[in-house]
Design a protein around this motif. Structure first.
Motif, PDB file in Angstrom:
ATOM      1  N   ASP A  78       4.954  -6.028  -4.707  1.00  0.00           N
ATOM      2  CA  ASP A  78       5.602  -6.455  -3.817  1.00  0.00           C
ATOM      3  C   ASP A  78       5.166  -5.599  -2.484  1.00  0.00           C
ATOM      4  OD1 ASP A  78       6.836  -4.009  -3.781  1.00  0.00           O
ATOM      5  OD2 ASP A  78       8.816  -4.479  -3.649  1.00  0.00           O
ATOM      6  N   GLY A  79       4.365  -4.764  -2.463  1.00  0.00           N
ATOM      7  CA  GLY A  79       3.873  -3.878  -1.314  1.00  0.00           C
ATOM      8  C   GLY A  79       4.692  -2.925  -0.722  1.00  0.00           C
ATOM      9  N   THR A  80       5.496  -2.201  -1.690  1.00  0.00           N
ATOM     10  CA  THR A  80       6.142  -0.993  -1.397  1.00  0.00           C
ATOM     11  C   THR A  80       5.384   0.142  -0.784  1.00  0.00           C
ATOM     12  OG1 THR A  80       7.468  -1.517  -3.415  1.00  0.00           O
ATOM     13  CG2 THR A  80       7.739   0.772  -2.418  1.00  0.00           C
ATOM     14  N   ALA A  81       4.147   0.402  -1.407  1.00  0.00           N
ATOM     15  CA  ALA A  81       3.240   1.435  -0.668  1.00  0.00           C
ATOM     16  C   ALA A  81       2.859   1.170   0.804  1.00  0.00           C
ATOM     17  CB  ALA A  81       2.084   1.558  -1.422  1.00  0.00           C
ATOM     18  N   GLU A  82       2.797  -0.101   1.190  1.00  0.00           N
ATOM     19  CA  GLU A  82       2.546  -0.618   2.483  1.00  0.00           C
ATOM     20  C   GLU A  82       3.770  -0.218   3.471  1.00  0.00           C
ATOM     21  OE1 GLU A  82       0.694  -4.318   1.345  1.00  0.00           O
ATOM     22  OE2 GLU A  82       0.136  -2.629   0.060  1.00  0.00           O
ATOM     23  N   ALA A  83       4.759  -0.638   2.850  1.00  0.00           N
ATOM     24  CA  ALA A  83       6.065  -0.557   3.624  1.00  0.00           C
ATOM     25  C   ALA A  83       6.172   1.053   3.941  1.00  0.00           C
ATOM     26  CB  ALA A  83       7.035  -1.046   3.043  1.00  0.00           C
ATOM     27  N   VAL A  84       5.923   1.932   2.868  1.00  0.00           N
ATOM     28  CA  VAL A  84       6.138   3.205   3.182  1.00  0.00           C
ATOM     29  C   VAL A  84       5.026   3.852   4.139  1.00  0.00           C
ATOM     30  CG1 VAL A  84       6.020   5.645   2.079  1.00  0.00           C
ATOM     31  CG2 VAL A  84       7.027   3.777   0.857  1.00  0.00           C
ATOM     32  N   LYS A  85       3.993   3.413   3.974  1.00  0.00           N
ATOM     33  CA  LYS A  85       2.847   3.848   4.812  1.00  0.00           C
ATOM     34  C   LYS A  85       3.049   3.920   6.294  1.00  0.00           C
ATOM     35  CE  LYS A  85      -0.599   4.558   1.473  1.00  0.00           C
ATOM     36  NZ  LYS A  85      -1.786   4.574   0.963  1.00  0.00           N
ATOM     37  N   GLN A  86       3.610   2.392   6.482  1.00  0.00           N
ATOM     38  CA  GLN A  86       4.221   2.082   8.054  1.00  0.00           C
ATOM     39  C   GLN A  86       5.151   3.027   8.476  1.00  0.00           C
ATOM     40  OE1 GLN A  86       5.891  -1.994   8.296  1.00  0.00           O
ATOM     41  NE2 GLN A  86       3.382  -2.779   7.945  1.00  0.00           N
ATOM     42  N   ILE A  87       5.943   3.437   7.483  1.00  0.00           N
ATOM     43  CA  ILE A  87       7.035   4.446   8.134  1.00  0.00           C
ATOM     44  C   ILE A  87       6.299   5.910   8.304  1.00  0.00           C
ATOM     45  CG2 ILE A  87       9.239   5.464   7.616  1.00  0.00           C
ATOM     46  CD1 ILE A  87       9.775   3.372   5.733  1.00  0.00           C
ATOM     47  N   ALA A  88       5.298   6.074   7.417  1.00  0.00           N
ATOM     48  CA  ALA A  88       4.761   7.410   7.385  1.00  0.00           C
ATOM     49  C   ALA A  88       3.915   7.611   8.687  1.00  0.00           C
ATOM     50  CB  ALA A  88       3.917   7.693   6.356  1.00  0.00           C
ATOM     51  N   ALA A  89       3.407   6.362   9.207  1.00  0.00           N
ATOM     52  CA  ALA A  89       2.467   6.353  10.481  1.00  0.00           C
ATOM     53  C   ALA A  89       3.076   6.923  11.434  1.00  0.00           C
ATOM     54  CB  ALA A  89       2.369   5.304  10.910  1.00  0.00           C
ATOM     55  N   THR A  90       4.596   6.928  11.698  1.00  0.00           N
ATOM     56  CA  THR A  90       5.392   7.600  12.650  1.00  0.00           C
ATOM     57  C   THR A  90       5.985   8.788  12.346  1.00  0.00           C
ATOM     58  OG1 THR A  90       6.993   5.895  12.584  1.00  0.00           O
ATOM     59  CG2 THR A  90       5.248   5.191  14.226  1.00  0.00           C
ATOM     60  N   ASP A  91       6.482   8.764  11.084  1.00  0.00           N
ATOM     61  CA  ASP A  91       7.433   9.779  10.644  1.00  0.00           C
ATOM     62  C   ASP A  91       6.675  10.658   9.792  1.00  0.00           C
ATOM     63  OD1 ASP A  91       9.324  11.504   9.353  1.00  0.00           O
ATOM     64  OD2 ASP A  91      10.534   9.746   9.161  1.00  0.00           O
ATOM     65  N   PRO A  92       6.483  12.095  10.329  1.00  0.00           N
ATOM     66  CA  PRO A  92       5.633  13.149   9.472  1.00  0.00           C
ATOM     67  C   PRO A  92       6.210  13.571   8.365  1.00  0.00           C
ATOM     68  CG  PRO A  92       6.430  14.039  11.529  1.00  0.00           C
ATOM     69  CD  PRO A  92       6.859  12.617  11.904  1.00  0.00           C
ATOM     70  N   ILE A 126       2.176   8.436  -2.073  1.00  0.00           N
ATOM     71  CA  ILE A 126       1.177   8.492  -3.123  1.00  0.00           C
ATOM     72  C   ILE A 126       0.974   7.004  -3.765  1.00  0.00           C
ATOM     73  CG2 ILE A 126       0.246   9.477  -5.381  1.00  0.00           C
ATOM     74  CD1 ILE A 126       1.603  11.896  -4.531  1.00  0.00           C
ATOM     75  N   ARG A 127       0.061   6.325  -3.582  1.00  0.00           N
ATOM     76  CA  ARG A 127      -0.296   5.100  -4.297  1.00  0.00           C
ATOM     77  C   ARG A 127      -1.236   5.204  -5.377  1.00  0.00           C
ATOM     78  NH1 ARG A 127      -4.087   0.336  -2.109  1.00  0.00           N
ATOM     79  NH2 ARG A 127      -4.122  -0.912  -3.977  1.00  0.00           N
ATOM     80  N   ARG A 128      -0.492   5.185  -6.562  1.00  0.00           N
ATOM     81  CA  ARG A 128      -1.359   5.234  -7.701  1.00  0.00           C
ATOM     82  C   ARG A 128      -1.714   3.853  -8.244  1.00  0.00           C
ATOM     83  NH1 ARG A 128       1.231   8.453 -12.373  1.00  0.00           N
ATOM     84  NH2 ARG A 128       2.756   6.821 -12.643  1.00  0.00           N
ATOM     85  N   VAL A 129      -2.768   3.808  -8.615  1.00  0.00           N
ATOM     86  CA  VAL A 129      -3.385   2.470  -9.229  1.00  0.00           C
ATOM     87  C   VAL A 129      -3.706   2.516 -10.856  1.00  0.00           C
ATOM     88  CG1 VAL A 129      -4.218   1.592  -6.964  1.00  0.00           C
ATOM     89  CG2 VAL A 129      -5.621   2.972  -8.417  1.00  0.00           C
ATOM     90  N   ARG A 130      -3.483   1.189 -11.316  1.00  0.00           N
ATOM     91  CA  ARG A 130      -3.657   1.067 -12.654  1.00  0.00           C
ATOM     92  C   ARG A 130      -3.010   2.088 -13.687  1.00  0.00           C
ATOM     93  NH1 ARG A 130      -9.871   0.399 -13.631  1.00  0.00           N
ATOM     94  NH2 ARG A 130      -9.777   1.531 -11.571  1.00  0.00           N
ATOM     95  N   ARG A 131      -1.817   2.481 -13.181  1.00  0.00           N
ATOM     96  CA  ARG A 131      -0.747   3.552 -13.931  1.00  0.00           C
ATOM     97  C   ARG A 131       0.366   2.853 -13.605  1.00  0.00           C
ATOM     98  NH1 ARG A 131      -2.493   9.224 -12.093  1.00  0.00           N
ATOM     99  NH2 ARG A 131      -3.520   7.928 -10.284  1.00  0.00           N
ATOM    100  N   ARG A 132       1.307   3.266 -14.840  1.00  0.00           N
ATOM    101  CA  ARG A 132       2.643   2.866 -14.654  1.00  0.00           C
ATOM    102  C   ARG A 132       3.557   3.845 -15.408  1.00  0.00           C
ATOM    103  NH1 ARG A 132       5.721  -1.720 -14.341  1.00  0.00           N
ATOM    104  NH2 ARG A 132       7.375  -0.507 -14.341  1.00  0.00           N
TER     105      ARG A 132
END
Ligand code: GDD
Ligand code: MN
Length: 396
Positions: free
Chosen positions: A70-84, A89-95
């Motif tokens: 659902d793109g959670t990581a992008e949503a977080v990174k959008q916030i992180a871009a302006t909030d220090p 951490i986006r983990r791929v191929r792991r659950r």
């Protein structure tokens, strides 16, 4: 005394937070770890609420996302871009919730780490109080518990979940031999060093991170618990399913054995146990059918009939064992499609060696002691060990 052990002893008595004149104030006291899987709709509100309750403290939040579709990581990174204060951490191929939490902690450098769900079910207003308890040096670990005050109980749990959760807790307490009311809580805070020192030993799958963290410590922890009530989920759905439950049971049993027997062998054994039931039911069914077909006068089956029935029952049990092991014991390397078929053929080939031994042993026993279930069980047990060792090496 070696340097390592003296350092560990010091760490056990001295609070991790630097004290005294010379020590500079750390630029971050608390890192909040938020594991996420499909929580896009919730992350902005989580950040907002953390700001509201942690205002005035040096804190950060690390979202550890398992590449949510659902793109959670992008949503977080959008916030992180302006909030220090925000990181992702986006983990791929792991659950795995547990592994995500461990990775978040390993990426942090603050003396204290907190873990909270990303779906707003945990009461974040408890965080400052949890930190206060740790900083005062009264405890190494603070758990937000749903079960301290019976009236506070989890409005967010269905009656069935609530019962299961209480049972899981009871089992956990039994194994830990420590008085913890909610050892499977997903909401806790600890000195970071506690996680760091046992990180290589922690399981990465499932939801049992807190239990595992407590059980893996070299010495008993000082644990404090604070009550809260578990809220209902507003957006998205729970990821706690049957596999998570089986996984937790596997870890409990492994800890009960003192960690000698690996969790996978225990799961394989549990599945084998279910296979045994399948085998006995099928054996009884085949024997009944044979007796009906041959219209035999005598009540007991003949030797040849028994062997045939045991053979059929073993094939049925083997198939169900393969499918269940593939879903549960080895779900992290689960076979699908053509590989599922190839794996089944390999599994059957290996198990047929076990099956030959099974047949030999059970027929022999039946010859001397004509008790159908005793012969059936003995043959199956004999084959189980071979099956585990050989399939672990060759199939998964
Ligand atoms: N990174 C990552 N990977 N996060 C995950 C995964 C995963 O595989 N699975 C779940 N999460 C995240 C969810 O997005 C959520 O933020 C949090 O972990 C808890 O997951 P839920 O699916 O909402 O769990 P729950 O509400 O059913 O279970 C709660 O109670 C359990 C005890 O009964 C949680 O608090 C659990 O932590 C707790 O063990
Ligand atoms: Mn939840």
């Amino acid at each position: 005394m070696s340097r390592a052990s003296s350092a560990r002893e010091q760490a056990a008595v001295v609070p991790a937070e630097p004290v005294g004149q010379a020590a500079p104030a750390p630029d971050c006291i608390l890192t909040v770890i938020v594991p996420t899987f499909n929580e896009r709709a919730n992350v902005a509100r989580v950040v907002e609420r953390l700001h509201a309750v942690l205002d005035g403290l040096a804190w950060r939040v690390i979202f550890v996302d398992d590449d949510s579709p659902d793109g959670t990581a992008e949503a977080v990174k959008q916030i992180a871009a302006t909030d220090p204060r925000v990181q992702c951490i986006r983990r791929v191929r792991r659950r795995g919730l547990a592994g995500a939490v461990v990775e978040g902690v390993l990426a942090s450098a603050s003396p204290y780490v907190g873990v909270i769900d990303g779906d707003l079910q945990h009461d974040e207003t408890l965080l400052p109080k949890m930190l206060e308890v740790l900083r005062s040096g009264q405890a190494d670990l603070v758990i937000a518990s749903r079960y301290i005050d019976a009236t506070e109980v989890a409005e967010g749990l269905s009656p069935m979940r609530s019962l299961g959760s209480r049972f899981a807790n009871w089992l956990g307490r039994l194994v830990l031999r420590q008085d913890v009311s909610d050892p499977v809580s997903g909401f806790f805070m600890a000195r970071r060093e506690l996680v760091d020192r046992v990180a290589p030993r922690l399981a990465t799958e499932g939801f049992k991170i807190l239990f595992d963290l407590i059980a893996s410590q070299p010495e008993p922890l000082r644990i404090a618990e604070l009550p809260y009530s578990f809220r209902e989920r507003e957006a998205g759905g729970s990821k706690l399913d049957n596999r998570v439950v089986v996984d937790y049971l596997g870890l409990l049993l492994s800890k009960l054995s003192g960690g000698i027997v690996p969790t996978r062998a225990l799961l394989f054994g549990l599945v084998g146990g279910s296979g045994l039931v399948v085998q006995l039911v099928a054996l009884k069914a085949f024997l009944t059918i044979e007796t009906a077909l041959t219209q035999a006068q005598h009540v007991q089956a003949t030797n040849a009939q028994f062997t045939l029935a045991q053979f059929g029952a073993s094939v049925v049990a083997m198939t169900s064992n393969y499918l269940i092991n593939n879903e549960i014991t080895y779900r992290d390397r689960r076979q699908r499609g053509l590989k599922l078929l190839l794996g089944y053929m390999k599994f059957c080939a290996l198990c047929s060696i076990g099956l030959a031994a099974n047949l030999a042993v059970s027929s022999m026993i039946f010859q001397y002691v004509p008790v159908w279930w005793l012969a059936g069980v003995s043959g199956a047990l004999f084959a189980a060990l071979w099956n585990y060792v050989s399939t672990a090496a060759a199939v998964w």
